[in-house]
Scaffold this active site. Structure first.
Site, PDB file in Angstrom:
ATOM      1  N   ASP A   1     -29.886  -8.232  50.908  1.00 34.60           N
ATOM      2  CA  ASP A   1     -28.555  -7.966  50.384  1.00 34.60           C
ATOM      3  C   ASP A   1     -27.625  -8.921  51.129  1.00 34.60           C
ATOM      4  O   ASP A   1     -28.034  -9.657  52.028  1.00 34.60           O
ATOM      5  CB  ASP A   1     -28.164  -6.491  50.562  1.00 34.60           C
TER       6      ASP A   1
HETATM    7  C1  GLC Z   1     -23.367  -6.598  47.539  1.00 32.07           C
HETATM    8  C2  GLC Z   1     -24.194  -5.413  47.120  1.00 32.07           C
HETATM    9  C3  GLC Z   1     -25.366  -5.757  46.253  1.00 32.07           C
HETATM   10  C4  GLC Z   1     -25.021  -6.948  45.399  1.00 32.07           C
HETATM   11  C5  GLC Z   1     -24.846  -8.140  46.321  1.00 32.07           C
HETATM   12  C6  GLC Z   1     -24.424  -9.404  45.568  1.00 32.07           C
HETATM   13  O1  GLC Z   1     -22.966  -6.437  48.870  1.00 32.07           O
HETATM   14  O2  GLC Z   1     -24.658  -4.534  48.138  1.00 32.07           O
HETATM   15  O3  GLC Z   1     -25.691  -4.587  45.480  1.00 32.07           O
HETATM   16  O4  GLC Z   1     -26.053  -7.197  44.458  1.00 32.07           O
HETATM   17  O5  GLC Z   1     -23.932  -7.893  47.372  1.00 32.07           O
HETATM   18  O6  GLC Z   1     -23.157  -9.211  45.026  1.00 32.07           O
END
Ligand code: GLC
Length: 744
Positions: free
Chosen positions: A278
């Site tokens: 993430d």
């Molecule tokens: C965010 C979220 C994740 C998302 C990623 C890209 O922090 O936790 O669910 O897909 O970053 O935006």
């Protein structure tokens, strides 16, 4: 016979292309330098930041230097063409980029939030929504969506409850698989589909205190029984990728959690896909205090089985040193790179790096009219009718020019992302055309005027808050009307990531507005625009009709009008419990009995409170319709079965109303004699049955040994003989029940 031949032929073709791709991957890998390999594991953010600010210097320079393998959150179609051209024509090996994006509840056409879609209990609808959303995003140059989010949660404080399917692992598993099917279609190389990304692996929905990114600690038994089933269902549906969660699980950050990734996902489930972190979650292992620096974080995350570094640059700064210092092996790096390259091959990006950057599809496949038709259906199927005293709804035609007031902060709002959520990045963050949303007033006014009503609209206050004048406005606006539709709830931008709340009451002083309106002594219909369960006990006591509208997206007003005027009947059922107060949380239907269950409020020496009922305001699976449906007693030919047999039960449902209805008939079990305590109810099946007025239909439910299995004291997944109860009903509380016996 022909079908068998067809599928075997497809299977053969898939195997041949898999082998061909592997040969190409190995040949490419053999040419790559270490820097080029580490570059493939690096994903860089684009023009939208969905996390902590991570500065990225000139992207084109880094692409040219082979330091970037993937980009995320790029909304500009032409820029993606330029970046792909640089990657393919101006780097040594011409390895194409893969573009990722959060397509959470639509891309350019916005659907109800995922939690609302879950309330439809309609798997085909959800699959179709994913298919359309993927088609729009793929037409805009995206190859990969960071969806489905499959985190089970029981915590209404969490802003991200809206992204999932609620509190139940069985419903969540079916929806997870449906989302993967809709997103990926039959082939990843189809340029109208996307690679899916199952997130957040794992346990994120159980953060302590409902606070985003917080600690998660739970038993292996609960992990296996409640958290993992939707992930496993998505893996079995051939999801191409997974995403690490931000949280620690039992002390170890998910990004470096070998047990989750190597033991379970890649080991037990034999899942072969690619795992992306993430947002900077590799780097955050240092902040967690579980890694010393970039080198240590890189080593621990790669060793656990994670592959690509989203937005953090940790691998860029630390992976080479980790290799030099013997903390990782070249083979491990190669294996991670293989997974990235295989995904790009399977998407067809090596055959044609511009296949998703097709100007024709970019013109024709975005915001098609039929997408809105689907969105309108989804709105009507996701809303849940909680109360309808004296059949206030549906609103009937009038010949006496009666007056209706549509009032409140969400009667006709143009607030940023109102009726939607933060997770509509395909529209951009702020500069989208909010007139694309059909507001409640825009949908209801023409429909009600066509039924003979005079309709007034009073858009009061802003973002759910009022000053004293707004209360005066509410009182004045409601003078002389015969029916009030009060539109209340949450701001769209308060729904989603990093939007946890410590108070789940209806925000602002909207309840004061309802009290003001109620003094008019005419029926009041409350329409709630929410992303999570909220508390509104005064309204439950005093308001005549209550509709949970969730955050419905572009077709809000039309779908709402279809329901309130009776053009469409309600079918929605709650996928998550609505508590009476925050003090009860976590409150969920599939709880254990405890040794002292409280059956009556106030009974001392039982598991209850001095100041609150233990029951929910509205239970899991609850929802009313305009048609009273009668459930017969359950019938079964045999009340005793062997441990390897399926229990078969029958019930008849009858529509005693004047409107056709799609009834969601739910089937639960309780195991009364397992070797550990089992939930008082577990959803194991449900049927959606269409009933015309007066229709009676017999239904059959089968409870297999697999349905009866659970993770026992030895953490073995098995079923055993003993006393069981079967429940069939219209919610987790309103059920018919039957005992049955399982013998060796
Ligand atoms: C965010 C979220 C994740 C998302 C990623 C890209 O922090 O936790 O669910 O897909 O970053 O935006």
């Amino acid at each position: 016979m022909r079908l068998i031949f067809y599928f075997s032929f497809v299977f053969l073709l898939q195997n041949i292309s898999f082998a061909q791709n592997n040969a190409k991957i190995e040949a490419l890998l053999a040419k790559m330098t270490l820097d080029e390999k580490i570059g493939q594991l690096n994903q860089v953010p684009g023009d939208i930041s969905t996390g902590t600010d991570v500065k990225v210097d000139n992207i084109l320079v880094q692409i040219r230097e082979g330091k970037i393998g993937s980009l995320l959150s790029h909304t500009n179609f032409d820029n993606k063409i330029i970046m792909q051209q640089v990657a393919v024509k101006e780097t040594r090996l011409g390895i194409p980029l893969i573009f990722g994006f959060d397509v959470i509840h639509g891309y350019k056409t916005i659907f109800p939030i995922p939690l609302a879609q879950a309330a439809s209990w309609n798997l085909k609808l959800i699959e179709n929504i994913e298919q359309v959303s993927a088609m729009e995003a793929a037409a805009d140059g995206q190859n990969w969506t960071f969806s489905p989010m499959v985190d089970v949660t029981r915590d209404p404080r969490w802003g991200r409850a809206m992204e999932g399917a609620g509190e139940d692992p069985y419903l969540g598993s079916l929806i997870a698989a449906a989302r993967v099917r809709g997103t990926q279609g039959r082939s990843l190389s189809d340029p109208t589909t996307l690679a899916a990304c199952v997130k957040h692996y794992a346990g994120y929905g159980f953060i302590e205190a409902g606070r985003d990114y917080n600690t998660v600690d739970m038993s292996e038994q609960r992990l296996r029984e409640i958290v993992l089933p939707p992930f496993k269902a998505a893996a079995k549906a051939d999801a191409a990728t997974f995403m690490n969660a931000f949280n620690t699980l039992n002390g170890t950050p998910a990004s470096m959690n070998k047990h989750l990734i190597t033991d379970i996902l890649r080991g037990e489930w034999n899942w072969k896909g690619m795992i992306v972190s993430d947002w900077n979650s590799f780097g955050e292992t240092i902040v967690h205090g579980a890694a010393a620096d970039d080198e240590d974080a890189s080593a621990k995350c790669l060793n656990a089985g994670s592959d690509m570094d989203m937005a953090g640059g940790t691998f860029q700064r630390g992976l080479k040193k980790a290799l030099e210092n013997g903390k990782v092996t070249q083979a491990q790096i190669d294996e991670a790179v293989r997974r990235v390259l295989r995904l790009k091959f399977e998407l067809g990006l090596f055959d044609d790096p511009y296949k998703y950057l097709n100007k024709e599809r970019h013109k024709t496949n975005i915001e098609k009219k039929e997408y809105r038709t689907l969105a309108r259906t989804a709105v009507a199927e996701s809303m849940v009718l909680l109360k309808n005293n004296n059949d206030v709804l549906p609103i009937k035609p009038t010949t006496t020019k009666k007056k209706i007031l549509i009032v409140g902060p969400y009667a006709d709002s143009r607030g940023n992302k109102d009726y939607m959520s933060f997770w509509t990045l395909g529209l951009g963050m702020r500069d989208y055309d909010s007139t694309k949303v059909v507001t409640p007033a825009q949908g209801l006014k023409p429909a009600l005027e066509a039924m003979g009503y005079e309709v007034k609209v009073a858009q009061l206050g802003k973002n759910g808050t009022y000053d004293v004048f707004a209360q005066k406005d509410a009182y004045e606006a409601s003078a002389g009307v015969d029916l009030i539709i009060a539109c209340v709830g949450e701001q769209g931008m308060n729904c989603g990531e990093s939007r946890s709340v410590a108070d789940i009451h209806l925000p602002g002083n909207q309840e004061e507005m309802l009290k003001t309106l109620k003094t008019r002594n005419v029926p009041v219909v409350m329409v709630l625009f929410n992303s999570r369960p909220l508390v509104f006990n005064w309204a439950s006591e005093n308001i005549d009709a209550i509709v949970v509208a969730w955050q419905p997206g572009f077709e809000t007003g039309n779908g709402l009008a279809d329901l309130l005027t009776g053009k469409t009947n309600f079918t929605g059922r709650l996928p998550i419990t609505f508590p009476r107060n925050l003090g009860q949380v976590p409150l969920y239907y599939n709880h254990l009995s405890t040794g002292r269950p409280q059956t009556k409020f106030g009974t001392l020496w039982t598991s209850g409170y001095l100041d609150s009922e233990t029951t929910p305001a509205y239970p899991f699976g609850f929802g009313l319709s305009y048609s009273p449906v009668d459930y017969s007693e359950i019938r079964a030919e045999r009340s005793t079965i062997g441990n390897d047999e399926t229990f078969v039960a029958n019930i008849t449902v009858t529509n005693n109303g004047k409107m056709a209805v799609d009834e969601i008939v739910q089937c639960y079990i309780r195991d009364l004699s397992a070797d550990i305590a089992r939930p008082v109810k577990e959803l194991k099946s449900f049927l959606r049955v269409h009933l015309e007025p007066g229709d009676s239909k017999p239904l059959q439910f089968n409870i297999s040994p697999e349905d009866r299995s659970y993770w026992n004291q030895d953490l073995k997944f098995k079923c055993d003989p003993g006393q069981m109860t079967l429940f069939i009903g219209s919610s987790s509380e309103k059920v018919k029940k039957m005992e049955f016996n399982v013998v060796k």
